[in-house]
Design a protein around this motif. Structure first.
Motif, PDB file in Angstrom:
ATOM      1  N   HIS A   1       1.106  -1.221  -0.311  1.00  0.00           N
ATOM      2  CA  HIS A   1       0.249   0.148  -0.407  1.00  0.00           C
ATOM      3  C   HIS A   1       1.379   1.141   0.128  1.00  0.00           C
ATOM      4  N   HIS A   2       1.878   1.045   1.291  1.00  0.00           N
ATOM      5  CA  HIS A   2       3.045   2.762   1.366  1.00  0.00           C
ATOM      6  C   HIS A   2       3.733   2.787  -0.057  1.00  0.00           C
ATOM      7  N   LEU A   3       4.236   1.599  -1.387  1.00  0.00           N
ATOM      8  CA  LEU A   3       4.670   1.853  -1.533  1.00  0.00           C
ATOM      9  C   LEU A   3       3.739   2.054  -3.453  1.00  0.00           C
ATOM     10  N   ALA A   4       3.115   1.443  -3.076  1.00  0.00           N
ATOM     11  CA  ALA A   4       1.572   2.067  -4.305  1.00  0.00           C
ATOM     12  C   ALA A   4       1.498   3.720  -4.119  1.00  0.00           C
ATOM     13  N   ARG A   5       1.061   4.115  -2.757  1.00  0.00           N
ATOM     14  CA  ARG A   5       0.817   5.373  -2.397  1.00  0.00           C
ATOM     15  C   ARG A   5       2.075   6.801  -3.007  1.00  0.00           C
ATOM     16  N   LYS A   6       3.041   5.860  -2.820  1.00  0.00           N
ATOM     17  CA  LYS A   6       4.508   6.456  -2.945  1.00  0.00           C
ATOM     18  C   LYS A   6       5.377   6.802  -3.906  1.00  0.00           C
ATOM     19  N   PHE A   7       4.988   5.534  -4.779  1.00  0.00           N
ATOM     20  CA  PHE A   7       6.059   5.584  -6.042  1.00  0.00           C
ATOM     21  C   PHE A   7       4.713   4.718  -7.338  1.00  0.00           C
ATOM     22  N   GLY A   8       3.793   4.189  -6.889  1.00  0.00           N
ATOM     23  CA  GLY A   8       2.747   4.232  -7.961  1.00  0.00           C
ATOM     24  C   GLY A   8       2.749   2.558  -8.224  1.00  0.00           C
TER      25      GLY A   8
END
Lengths: 206, 206
Positions: A199-206
């Motif tokens: 989730h954090h990866l998606a929010r931060k780097f897409g």
């Protein structure tokens, strides 16, 4: 008495306090602990305030005393023996996990339904048939049943553990278990952690 | 946008919603979900309210829509490839963990410092030398580094993973890691769960 979130931080506190103890550090500030643990110093002061006023202003907390208190709260002053049900990869990994012994927890035996695994020892441990659960619980004095079985059979295995007299289950299978009111279940869901990361990866780097 | 505690419940919601979907159940009430997940129905309504008003009073939530939304939030609409560093028992257990693939996560390779493990395949996977981390990250398109190494070497291994370009670490070693600000670390501490259980056991049964 202790909020659940506070309890969940105690093992981390225990870990850093043990390190200080090994380094012969007798007093430690909440700021110092905060850096090591990765929470705020005010959170640490709040959590430790449940023990009464332990901190000495300007000097810090007494490491040895705090360690003893946390050990007591976490029930670590008492040794506990574990039965691992499911001698697959995860069960074997847990059996060899040194973190348990450091905290007064000892795996006493493994259990599996697969006949080909019986008798084989993982380290110094024996794999017993599932049907031996009740007798071995008595024999080896085990209190906690660790469920490392597939989700599809977890409830059946939990029923067997309850019937064998276990009052505490540590469940790695990704299902909610139905157990009698006097039985405690701790759920361990590895997917929650990686999905949080994802989730954090998606929010931060897409 | 989403509180951390809410995010931590989404994987459980995802799991039960997937079950409903498989059973061709199109609508589900918060009470029904609450029973399955093991949290209160008001907690579920609160968590799901972040998506806007999804519930239809008296009818329940649209299972398919909710599933799609949660997938998106958790970054599951995107496939992610994992590198497992440390081909010991825990590393191998994770490599074979079916829960990952179900959530769009795929272990692409393992890495170990121990020469005797190189090349050996666990399932369909190859164990590479640690020095191949950067080149294989590129080659296999891995984004998440899973650290299943002893605590004593975790920081060194984390440094190597960061240097290789990993922006997300899933750390099973019982140590806090120092990483650059743009790198995300998710900690997985198995001892926390069992100590929580041990605490409840001590309070309830002594």
């Amino acid at each position: 008495m202790f909020p659940k979130a506070t309890i969940s931080r105690f093992p981390m506190y225990f870990r850093v306090l043990t390190e200080y103890n090994h380094q012969n550090i007798a007093l430690v500030s909440s700021e110092e602990m905060a850096r090591k643990v990765g929470v705020t110093s005010s959170q640490i002061r709040k959590d430790l305030s449940y023990f009464g006023s332990l901190g000495i202003r300007g000097a810090g907390y007494d490491v040895a005393y705090l360690l003893a208190k946390i050990k007591e709260i976490l029930g670590m002053d008492k040794k506990r023996r574990l039965a691992i049900i499911g001698a697959g990869k995860l069960g074997l990994a847990l059996a060899g996990y040194t973190g348990l012994k450091q905290h007064g927890l000892e795996v006493a035996a493994l259990f599996d339904i697969d006949q080909s695994k019986w008798g084989t020892t993982s380290g110094q441990l024996t794999v017993f048939p599932l049907t031996a659960l009740a007798s071995q619980k008595e024999e080896l004095g085990m209190e906690i049943a660790v469920l490392t079985v597939p989700g599809a059979v977890a409830q059946t295995v939990a029923n067997m553990a309850v019937q064998a007299g276990f009052k505490a289950l540590w469940n790695f299978a990704p299902v909610r278990l139905v157990v009698p009111k006097n039985v405690i279940v701790q759920y361990e869901d590895l997917v929650v952690g990686i999905l949080t990361l994802s989730h954090h990866l998606a929010r931060k780097f897409g």
